[in-house]
Design an enzyme around this catalytic site. Structure first.
Site, mmCIF file in Angstrom:
data_model
loop_
_atom_site.group_PDB
_atom_site.id
_atom_site.type_symbol
_atom_site.label_atom_id
_atom_site.label_comp_id
_atom_site.label_asym_id
_atom_site.label_seq_id
_atom_site.Cartn_x
_atom_site.Cartn_y
_atom_site.Cartn_z
ATOM 1 N N ASP A 205 -22.516 79.984 24.453
ATOM 2 C CA ASP A 205 -22.410 80.409 22.434
ATOM 3 C C ASP A 205 -21.345 81.001 22.357
ATOM 4 O OD1 ASP A 205 -23.615 81.141 20.254
ATOM 5 O OD2 ASP A 205 -25.056 79.875 20.093
ATOM 6 N N LYS B 48 -21.271 83.303 10.939
ATOM 7 C CA LYS B 48 -21.204 84.610 11.721
ATOM 8 C C LYS B 48 -19.617 85.031 11.414
ATOM 9 C CE LYS B 48 -25.641 83.368 11.852
ATOM 10 N NZ LYS B 48 -26.114 82.521 13.382
ATOM 11 N N TYR C 157 -30.636 81.879 21.464
ATOM 12 C CA TYR C 157 -30.836 80.948 19.529
ATOM 13 C C TYR C 157 -32.006 80.445 19.257
ATOM 14 C CZ TYR C 157 -30.316 80.632 14.782
ATOM 15 O OH TYR C 157 -30.792 80.078 13.835
ATOM 16 N N ARG D 164 -14.623 61.719 7.995
ATOM 17 C CA ARG D 164 -15.521 61.322 9.125
ATOM 18 C C ARG D 164 -15.120 61.642 10.628
ATOM 19 N NH1 ARG D 164 -17.835 57.556 11.412
ATOM 20 N NH2 ARG D 164 -19.017 56.700 9.413
HETATM 21 C C1 LIG Z 1 -26.805 81.212 13.297
HETATM 22 C C2 LIG Z 1 -26.697 81.037 15.380
HETATM 23 C C3 LIG Z 1 -26.468 79.560 15.110
HETATM 24 C C4 LIG Z 1 -26.949 78.764 14.330
HETATM 25 O O1 LIG Z 1 -25.899 78.606 13.598
HETATM 26 P P1 LIG Z 1 -26.043 78.078 12.191
HETATM 27 O O2 LIG Z 1 -24.831 77.935 12.054
HETATM 28 O O3 LIG Z 1 -27.109 78.905 11.678
HETATM 29 O O4 LIG Z 1 -26.302 76.342 12.273
HETATM 30 C C5 LIG Z 1 -26.765 79.214 16.822
HETATM 31 N N1 LIG Z 1 -26.193 80.380 17.915
HETATM 32 C C6 LIG Z 1 -26.309 81.761 17.541
HETATM 33 C C7 LIG Z 1 -26.334 82.786 18.991
HETATM 34 C C8 LIG Z 1 -26.629 82.067 16.240
HETATM 35 O O5 LIG Z 1 -26.887 82.848 16.018
#
Ligand SMILES: *Cc1c(COP(=O)(O)O)cnc(C)c1O
Length: 381
Positions: free
Chosen positions: A170, A195, A98, A46
């Site tokens: 982000d 992504k 998001y 961890r």
């Molecule tokens: C998908 C997404 C998230 C969240 O990520 P997960 O891997 O689904 O938990 C946060 N910010 C943006 C812009 C996203 O597209």
């Protein structure tokens, strides 16, 4: 060094122990200590694991930060970043943040005493107007989701410095291949590595990269204290996916730019959102701070019924939540990515039932366009 070179060689580009071309997956929860008073470099997975360390080191270099940390999902990275604040603190957050971040802020962190104002960060005046004596941070996405709104990174970083705020971006949509917020003075970048960074729609992961060692230590404390670390198998898959980020995204965004222009010519499409289209708000700012338009675009059809019928008839893209895969992914924001946002909030952001979002994959643009046209014109008009 060219970024394509960095993507292949960032971090440990070979196993430091054996020279192997790939970092081993260290399936170990714990590590033997020579000295009961003094743990070695690793003591418990961890707190640190060599496979995860290889990924974290690569991402710190790719973002131009002092340190990076890998989490079990994008939302785990987002939550860890929010845990840097205290009850009583106030955040200024981009309007079309998001949906999951909106939900965490309004349904979890608000109960915990962290409040947020949602403003269109495209105009820094809106940020100034939302400042309160308790404001401690600013959270933006550029391009934003799903309308690809643009925020001026340098202007927001400057404003944050002026007011002693932690500036967090982000970076999921642009990735460090196109845009590095830390270079503009941001303190922290978070990602859903699910992504584009991983890029194959087969791993759920999150990243947080800090500009300074000091902030890196605070993120690491939260990561270890709360424990939402990325498992080693997924760290390895993400390391592998990262190496092709540049070639994937370069092709995907070239196709996205071409498709955005073709979609504008179709009579059934009433509006197209893509950062490089002439007239897109913030286009000039985006061109200053990013190396391309990215691979996500959104467009509007005549109405909700037309949009639903179109989505049912499409064959090539997945109709799914998520983006950034080698396969194109079509999303219906109102019932998918932004379902966790109340209807009034969605409408305030311009996210209507006419809107569909396309994450462009590695398919040929001509094939995607033919599929879109066929789904728009079922009678073969
Ligand atoms: C998908 C997404 C998230 C969240 O990520 P997960 O891997 O689904 O938990 C946060 N910010 C943006 C812009 C996203 O597209």
């Amino acid at each position: 060094m060219d970024y394509h070179t960095l993507l292949v060689h960032a971090g440990w580009d070979r196993d430091p122990v054996t020279g192997a071309s790939s970092i081993p997956v260290y399936h170990a929860s714990t590590f033997d200590q020579d000295d009961p008073d003094q743990p070695g470099e690793y003591d418990y997975s961890r707190s640190g694991n060599p496979t995860r360390a290889a990924l974290e080191k690569a991402l710190a270099e790719l973002e131009g930060g002092a340190a990076a940390f890998a989490f079990a999902s994008g939302m785990a990275a987002v939550s860890a970043a929010l845990m840097l604040f205290q009850p009583g603190d106030h955040l200024i957050v981009g309007l079309d943040v998001y949906g999951g971040t909106f939900r965490a802020l309004t349904r979890v962190f608000r109960r915990w005493g962290l409040t947020a104002s949602f403003v269109d960060t495209g105009d820094p005046a809106n940020i100034r107007a939302a400042l309160t004596p308790a404001t401690r941070g600013i959270w933006i996405e550029t391009p934003s989701n799903p309308l690809l709104r643009i925020t001026d990174l340098a202007a927001v970083a400057e404003l944050a410095r002026e007011h002693g705020l932690l500036a967090i971006a982000d970076g999921t949509f642009a990735t460090p291949f196109l845009q590095r917020p830390l270079d503009f003075g941001f303190d922290l970048v978070v990602h859903s590595a699910t992504k584009f960074l991983n890029g194959h729609s087969d791993v759920l992961a999150g990243i947080a990269a800090a500009r300074t060692e000091e902030l890196g230590r605070r993120v690491k404390f939260v990561q270890n204290a709360l424990g939402a670390v990325l498992g080693v198998q997924d760290c390895w898959l993400l390391l592998r996916g990262l190496k092709t980020l540049g070639v994937r995204l370069a092709r995907e965004q070239a196709t996205a730019g071409w498709l955005a222009e073709r979609l504008e010519e179709l009579p059934e499409v009433t509006r197209v959102y893509y950062p490089l289209l002439a007239g897109h708000p913030g286009r000039e700012i985006h061109l200053r701070q990013a190396a391309g338009g990215g691979a996500v675009l959104s467009f509007e059809l005549a109405g909700g019924e037309a949009a639903r019928a179109f989505l049912k008839r499409l064959r090539l893209p997945l109709l799914a939540v998520s983006l950034g895969g080698v396969e194109s992914i079509m999303t219906y924001p109102v019932t998918m990515s932004h379902a966790s946002m109340p209807r009034e909030e969605r409408e305030r952001r311009g996210i209507s039932d006419r809107l569909v979002r396309l994450s462009v994959g590695l398919e040929a643009g001509e094939d995607l366009l033919a599929d879109i046209k066929r789904a728009l014109r079922p009678e073969g008009r």
